[in-house]
Design a protein around this motif. Structure first.
Motif, PDB file in Angstrom:
ATOM      1  N   ASP A  81       0.872  -1.182   0.000  1.00 50.20           N
ATOM      2  CA  ASP A  81       0.000   0.000   0.000  1.00 50.20           C
ATOM      3  C   ASP A  81       0.907   1.230   0.000  1.00 50.20           C
ATOM      4  OD1 ASP A  81      -1.437   2.297   1.032  1.00 50.20           O
ATOM      5  OD2 ASP A  81      -2.981   0.936   1.785  1.00 50.20           O
ATOM      6  N   GLY A  82       0.904   1.978  -1.098  1.00 47.16           N
ATOM      7  CA  GLY A  82       1.819   3.112  -1.259  1.00 47.16           C
ATOM      8  C   GLY A  82       1.682   4.172  -0.193  1.00 47.16           C
ATOM      9  N   GLN A  83       0.463   4.476   0.210  1.00 52.89           N
ATOM     10  CA  GLN A  83       0.227   5.531   1.202  1.00 52.89           C
ATOM     11  C   GLN A  83       0.759   5.128   2.579  1.00 52.89           C
ATOM     12  OE1 GLN A  83      -3.917   6.622   1.630  1.00 52.89           O
ATOM     13  NE2 GLN A  83      -3.348   8.786   1.664  1.00 52.89           N
ATOM     14  N   LYS A  84       0.432   3.916   3.009  1.00 51.77           N
ATOM     15  CA  LYS A  84       0.920   3.435   4.308  1.00 51.77           C
ATOM     16  C   LYS A  84       2.441   3.259   4.289  1.00 51.77           C
ATOM     17  CE  LYS A  84      -3.267   0.970   5.660  1.00 51.77           C
ATOM     18  NZ  LYS A  84      -3.837  -0.369   5.918  1.00 51.77           N
ATOM     19  N   ALA A  85       2.966   2.764   3.198  1.00 51.28           N
ATOM     20  CA  ALA A  85       4.414   2.551   3.087  1.00 51.28           C
ATOM     21  C   ALA A  85       5.160   3.879   3.115  1.00 51.28           C
ATOM     22  CB  ALA A  85       4.738   1.778   1.814  1.00 51.28           C
ATOM     23  N   SER A  86       4.595   4.934   2.515  1.00 53.31           N
ATOM     24  CA  SER A  86       5.233   6.254   2.551  1.00 53.31           C
ATOM     25  C   SER A  86       5.295   6.777   3.978  1.00 53.31           C
ATOM     26  CB  SER A  86       4.476   7.243   1.667  1.00 53.31           C
ATOM     27  OG  SER A  86       4.646   6.916   0.314  1.00 53.31           O
ATOM     28  N   LYS A  87       4.223   6.577   4.720  1.00 48.24           N
ATOM     29  CA  LYS A  87       4.209   6.983   6.132  1.00 48.24           C
ATOM     30  C   LYS A  87       5.264   6.201   6.911  1.00 48.24           C
ATOM     31  CE  LYS A  87       1.217   7.318  10.137  1.00 48.24           C
ATOM     32  NZ  LYS A  87      -0.049   6.944  10.748  1.00 48.24           N
ATOM     33  N   PHE A  88       5.354   4.892   6.646  1.00 44.35           N
ATOM     34  CA  PHE A  88       6.356   4.041   7.286  1.00 44.35           C
ATOM     35  C   PHE A  88       7.768   4.518   6.958  1.00 44.35           C
ATOM     36  CE2 PHE A  88       9.258   0.540   6.061  1.00 44.35           C
ATOM     37  CZ  PHE A  88       9.568   0.047   7.315  1.00 44.35           C
ATOM     38  N   GLN A  89       8.019   4.799   5.693  1.00 41.20           N
ATOM     39  CA  GLN A  89       9.364   5.192   5.265  1.00 41.20           C
ATOM     40  C   GLN A  89       9.751   6.581   5.758  1.00 41.20           C
ATOM     41  OE1 GLN A  89      10.605   4.063   1.508  1.00 41.20           O
ATOM     42  NE2 GLN A  89      12.595   4.920   1.814  1.00 41.20           N
ATOM     43  N   ASN A  90       8.801   7.469   5.870  1.00 45.25           N
ATOM     44  CA  ASN A  90       9.105   8.837   6.305  1.00 45.25           C
ATOM     45  C   ASN A  90       9.303   8.953   7.813  1.00 45.25           C
ATOM     46  OD1 ASN A  90       9.125   9.964   3.727  1.00 45.25           O
ATOM     47  ND2 ASN A  90       6.897  10.191   3.733  1.00 45.25           N
ATOM     48  N   ASP A  91       8.990   7.911   8.569  1.00 42.12           N
ATOM     49  CA  ASP A  91       9.180   7.930  10.019  1.00 42.12           C
ATOM     50  C   ASP A  91      10.623   7.522  10.334  1.00 42.12           C
ATOM     51  OD1 ASP A  91       8.947   7.985  12.736  1.00 42.12           O
ATOM     52  OD2 ASP A  91       7.504   6.337  12.868  1.00 42.12           O
ATOM     53  N   VAL A  92      11.546   8.443  10.104  1.00 41.89           N
ATOM     54  CA  VAL A  92      12.975   8.147  10.286  1.00 41.89           C
ATOM     55  C   VAL A  92      13.361   7.981  11.756  1.00 41.89           C
ATOM     56  CG1 VAL A  92      13.663   9.212   8.118  1.00 41.89           C
ATOM     57  CG2 VAL A  92      13.593  10.601  10.199  1.00 41.89           C
ATOM     58  N   HIS A  93      12.517   8.415  12.667  1.00 45.68           N
ATOM     59  CA  HIS A  93      12.831   8.304  14.099  1.00 45.68           C
ATOM     60  C   HIS A  93      12.417   6.957  14.682  1.00 45.68           C
ATOM     61  CE1 HIS A  93      14.085  12.427  14.101  1.00 45.68           C
ATOM     62  NE2 HIS A  93      12.930  12.788  13.570  1.00 45.68           N
ATOM     63  N   HIS A  94      11.637   6.183  13.950  1.00 46.66           N
ATOM     64  CA  HIS A  94      11.172   4.886  14.443  1.00 46.66           C
ATOM     65  C   HIS A  94      11.293   3.806  13.364  1.00 46.66           C
ATOM     66  CE1 HIS A  94       8.943   7.928  16.859  1.00 46.66           C
ATOM     67  NE2 HIS A  94       9.420   7.182  17.823  1.00 46.66           N
ATOM     68  N   PRO A  95      12.513   3.528  12.893  1.00 45.13           N
ATOM     69  CA  PRO A  95      12.660   2.453  11.906  1.00 45.13           C
ATOM     70  C   PRO A  95      12.458   1.095  12.578  1.00 45.13           C
ATOM     71  CG  PRO A  95      14.809   3.202  12.599  1.00 45.13           C
ATOM     72  CD  PRO A  95      13.799   4.125  13.253  1.00 45.13           C
ATOM     73  N   PRO A  96      12.213   0.060  11.815  1.00 43.05           N
ATOM     74  CA  PRO A  96      12.104  -1.277  12.404  1.00 43.05           C
ATOM     75  C   PRO A  96      13.390  -1.640  13.152  1.00 43.05           C
ATOM     76  CG  PRO A  96      11.431  -1.311  10.104  1.00 43.05           C
ATOM     77  CD  PRO A  96      12.014   0.039  10.364  1.00 43.05           C
ATOM     78  N   VAL A  97      13.243  -2.390  14.221  1.00 43.81           N
ATOM     79  CA  VAL A  97      14.396  -2.871  14.989  1.00 43.81           C
ATOM     80  C   VAL A  97      14.571  -4.351  14.652  1.00 43.81           C
ATOM     81  CG1 VAL A  97      15.327  -3.235  17.301  1.00 43.81           C
ATOM     82  CG2 VAL A  97      13.971  -1.196  16.815  1.00 43.81           C
ATOM     83  N   LEU A  98      15.814  -4.751  14.440  1.00 44.27           N
ATOM     84  CA  LEU A  98      16.121  -6.146  14.132  1.00 44.27           C
ATOM     85  C   LEU A  98      16.740  -6.798  15.360  1.00 44.27           C
ATOM     86  CD1 LEU A  98      17.791  -5.638  10.622  1.00 44.27           C
ATOM     87  CD2 LEU A  98      15.361  -5.845  11.184  1.00 44.27           C
ATOM     88  N   HIS A  99      16.226  -7.959  15.710  1.00 40.64           N
ATOM     89  CA  HIS A  99      16.735  -8.718  16.858  1.00 40.64           C
ATOM     90  C   HIS A  99      17.247 -10.066  16.351  1.00 40.64           C
ATOM     91  CE1 HIS A  99      14.431  -5.993  19.496  1.00 40.64           C
ATOM     92  NE2 HIS A  99      13.407  -6.208  18.695  1.00 40.64           N
TER      93      HIS A  99
END
Length: 157
Positions: A81-99
């Motif tokens: 979903d382009g709209q949700k993915a853009s919001k995800f990508q623009n949130d530079v302060h909360h990227p996914p964390v890898l464990h």
């Protein structure tokens, strides 16, 4: 009936042809076996899917790989979903964390691939992480924590 010398010549020639045929067929069989045994596709690479993560973030995790001599982890994702993915990508302060699922240590220092345009569904993008203390290693599995959801058992290339 063939003359005697011609008959001997024919028999010797037939033996030569038979030996040569056996040698050629043996060589072809060995060559075929070598090519087939070294060209195996190996184990398929499959990343688990999480409908909750995909629905909330608009992405599907496609691949995790350790690159740059072990110093960087590359996380690839496909936009759903382009709209949700853009919001995800623009949130530079909360990227996914890898464990790592094998050892202690998180990988969280990320550089997001900034496109400067609308993300397109079906297109694959990536995030690069600094692999702190070699926490993530090739051949193991990791957990991706993003947007309140967790995707476990992601194989690392």
């Amino acid at each position: 009936m063939l003359p005697r010398k011609l008959g001997e010549w024919w028999r010797r020639g037939a033996v030569r042809i038979a030996v040569l045929t056996v040698l050629v067929l043996t060589f072809a069989a060995v060559l075929t076996w070598r090519v087939q045994s070294t060209a195996g596709a190996g184990k398929p690479y499959q990343v688990p899917q999480d409908p909750q993560l995909e629905s909330s973030l608009g992405i599907r995790i496609a691949q995790a790989a350790v690159v740059a001599d072990g110093g960087i982890v590359e996380l690839r994702y496909t936009v759903l979903d382009g709209q949700k993915a853009s919001k995800f990508q623009n949130d530079v302060h909360h990227p996914p964390v890898l464990h790592s699922e094998r050892r202690k240590g998180d990988v969280y220092r990320a550089a997001l691939m900034k496109q400067g345009h609308e993300l397109r569904p079906g297109q694959t993008y990536y995030i690069l992480y600094l692999n702190n203390g070699n926490a993530i290693r090739s051949g193991e599995t990791l957990e991706v924590e993003a947007g309140g959801a967790k995707l476990q058992h992601v194989p690392v290339r």
